[in-house]
Structures are given as C-alpha cells and as structure tokens.
Design an enzyme around this catalytic site. Structure first.
Site, PDB file in Angstrom:
ATOM      1  N   CYS A   1      52.162  56.922 109.808  1.00 59.89           N
ATOM      2  CA  CYS A   1      53.412  56.754 109.058  1.00 59.89           C
ATOM      3  C   CYS A   1      54.578  56.485 110.020  1.00 59.89           C
ATOM      4  O   CYS A   1      55.444  55.666 109.735  1.00 59.89           O
ATOM      5  CB  CYS A   1      53.762  58.010 108.257  1.00 59.89           C
ATOM      6  N   ASP A   2      54.637  57.210 111.139  1.00 62.12           N
ATOM      7  CA  ASP A   2      55.848  57.221 111.957  1.00 62.12           C
ATOM      8  C   ASP A   2      55.693  56.601 113.345  1.00 62.12           C
ATOM      9  O   ASP A   2      56.695  56.411 114.047  1.00 62.12           O
ATOM     10  CB  ASP A   2      56.340  58.678 112.124  1.00 62.12           C
TER      11      ASP A   2
ATOM     12  N   CYS B   1      52.284  62.659 111.074  1.00 60.90           N
ATOM     13  CA  CYS B   1      51.532  61.486 110.623  1.00 60.90           C
ATOM     14  C   CYS B   1      51.815  60.294 111.541  1.00 60.90           C
ATOM     15  O   CYS B   1      52.844  59.624 111.411  1.00 60.90           O
ATOM     16  CB  CYS B   1      51.901  61.158 109.176  1.00 60.90           C
TER      17      CYS B   1
END
Ligand code: NAP
Length: 305
Positions: A135-136, A132
């Site tokens: 997300c990261d 992701c």
C-alpha cells in the site's frame, strides 16, 4: 431472518458464500468496507495457491469477489459490534444500530497487523510507519526503508521494497527466519538489502516524518537513519464482536476443528481467526468450504427437528 450471515469478505468468507449460493440458502456477507477481497489483496506475489502459477494478491482477491458476486452473493457494508445467541437464531447488532437475525453465523473476519508498541510507532503512523508495504511502499521510492519481522510477510515486504527503495534493512529478533527458506534465499541475493538478526526495534524517531530508528542489540542501542519503517510482526484475530459468546479461545484465536464448529451451535469460525497450524489463502478457502458445509448440515438438522 437469514439462513446464514457470513461476517467478513476475505478468502474464507467469500468461499463460504460460494458454497451457500450454490446450496440455495438465504444469506448475506457483511464486510466493513462493503467491498471484499480480504487480506490476500495486499500480498504482492502469490505463487502457492493451487492452479494459479504466480499472481498478485489483488488479482486473486478480485477474482474471488467476482466469482461470488456472479453466483448471486450480496456483500453489504456493515461493522458488526455484537452477536447474541438465542439458540434457535442469532442476532447480529451493527455499529449503526441495525439488527439482523440469522440461524447461522460464519465468523470470517481474519486478523489485523500486530503493533510493537514502541515509541514513535503510533505517532508516526502514516508518516513513515506502515503495516502494508504494497500500500505505502511507493511513497518511499529511492529512500531508506526498515522492515521489522522474520516471517513471510516481512521477507516478502523487503523483497518488494528492494525494487522501490534505495536500500532496505530487515531487522529480526532471532537468528533463524520463520519465512520460507526459498524466500529468505531470494532476499539474501538482493544487493541493496541488509539483514540484521538478533536485534530489536526500540523506537522510531522523527518530528513530522520518520527520520530514523533505534535498534537494541545485546543491551546496546544504535541509531540508524531511515525514512520509513514497515512493521510485519504477525497479526491478531478480529474477534471482539464475539466477546459475549462462550467461545473457546486460545491466544485469542477461536478453537474450532476442521469442521469450523465452535463451542456455540450455529456459530462457525473460518479462516485466520480460527486456531490452526497454517494460515494461508488456501487454508482460509478450505475453512470457508468446511464452515459452509457444517452450516448447511446444521440448517438441515434444525429443519428436521
Ligand atoms: P508470522 O509468520 O507470525 O511472523 C511474524 C514474525 O514477526 C516472526 O518472525 C516473529 O519473530 C516476529 N515477531 C513477532 N512479534 C515480534 C515482536 N514483538 N518483536 C519483534 N519481532 C516479532 O506472521 P506473517 O509473516 O505475517 O505470516 C502470517 C502467515 O501468513 C504465515 O503462515 C505465513 O506463511 C503466511 N504468509 C504467506 C505469504 C505468501 O505465501 N505469499 C505471504 C505472507 C504471509 P519469531 O520468528 O522470533 O517469532
């Protein structure tokens, strides 16, 4: 006993919930994180959902969640381990041991990112390996990133990471991209993006954190330095909890037509778990509406029987 239990609070599940709420049937939505919004919440940029020009996936997911809650929908935390069919009703068994009875189940649990199964992938997950980017990605500001895949997710991830990372290398196993032409054209304009086609990821290296990747091209191996690897090679339908039911599956996806009716009366499949040509937020929403409509018809027929 509920009329309808919707499993999954993504685009399809919450759209089904809106239709159930407006029809006045008794229903709940079960969601493993108890929150909802679904996979769309991790899309960085959505510009093909009708009536909203360009929004983040998080915005779209949250707007949908609020709309469903405002209409009286209840989203409850629960991980479903099994669904048992008793004809007249279905029993949903949760990991916690709790059991819920319902006349209808709408399965809307979507799909999870596919793994490549290469050395280093599992060991370095969360330490440079991610599924992701939104997300990261921020953890790897000014670092060197690799993105694996040639679909819309991979290309979108690479475009997103190009803003954050020092450089981004996209590795795709074929020459032609599966992603939309306009997205690939945008990717190619980015100066810090390098595209490697006809190559595959063989392994991810590093002790505690990712420090490189091994790529294979025509039998030759090459090592590249990298601090993070984002794998975006598609997703797998989440249907394990339906394994006891005689559903028809195709490559793991539930076979159901536009009505979302499965081979088991009273069980409907909506969204990315259904076998279909195009998996998009808009087709997931359409499935949610169709599944709820079919469910309401089924309830009516049960009452008239
Ligand atoms: P996808 O379209 O299935 O693409 C997966 C990519 O990974 C393909 O390029 C595939 O290569 C590659 N791949 C699969 N297995 C591989 C393996 N073992 N080794 C190397 N490469 C492998 O998946 P997706 O990109 O996640 O998209 C899923 C759906 O969501 C699509 O319908 C897409 O259009 C949609 N989507 C839309 C948006 C948006 O509109 N904002 C954003 C993301 C996704 P091949 O091409 O060679 O098969």
């Amino acid at each position: 006993m509920y009329d309808v239990v919707i499993i999954g609070a993504g685009m399809s599940g919450l759209t089904a919930a809106i239709y159930c709420a407006r029809a006045g049937v008794s229903f709940i939505v079960l969601e493993q994180d108890g929150w909802g919004g679904g996979q769309i919440t991790s899309a960085h940029h959505v510009e093909n959902y009708p009536a909203v020009s360009a929004v983040t996936g998080a915005y779209l997911g949250e707007a949908l969640r609020h709309q469903a809650l405002d209409l009286g929908c209840k989203i409850e935390q629960g991980i479903v381990s099994r669904v048992v069919d008793f004809g007249e009703y279905k029993k949903i068994i949760l990991h916690s041991g709790m059991e819920i009875k319902t006349h209808v189940v709408i399965a809307a649990t979507g799909a999870q990112p596919k793994k490549l199964g290469v050395p280093g992938e599992e060991r370095l997950l969360g330490r440079g390996v991610s599924y992701c980017a939104v997300c990261d990605g921020a953890f790897f500001a000014k670092k060197g990133a690799f993105v694996i895949g040639g679909g819309d997710t991979a290309v979108e991830d690479a475009i997103y990471l190009a803003d954050i990372c020092q450089n981004v290398t996209v590795v795709h196993r074929r020459q032609g991209f599966r992603a939309a032409k306009s997205r690939v054209a945008h990717l190619k304009t980015l100066k810090n993006v390098n595209i490697r086609t006809g190559e595959t990821l063989s392994s991810i290296t590093g002790e505690d954190m990712v420090d490189g990747v091994e790529l294979s091209c025509g039998g030759k191996m090459r090592h590249f330095d990298a601090q993070c690897v984002f794998i975006a090679v598609g997703s797998e339908p989440q249907t394990g909890y339906l394994a006891d039911l005689p559903l028809e599956l195709d490559a793991g996806y539930i076979v159901a037509g536009e009505s979302c009716k499965t081979a088991v009366p009273g069980i409907y499949a909506a969204g990315d778990i259904r076998k279909k040509e195009l998996r998009q937020a808009v087709t997931a929403a359409a499935d949610g509406a169709n599944a709820a409509f079919s469910a309401l018809q089924f309830l009516q027929e049960q009452r008239n029987a």
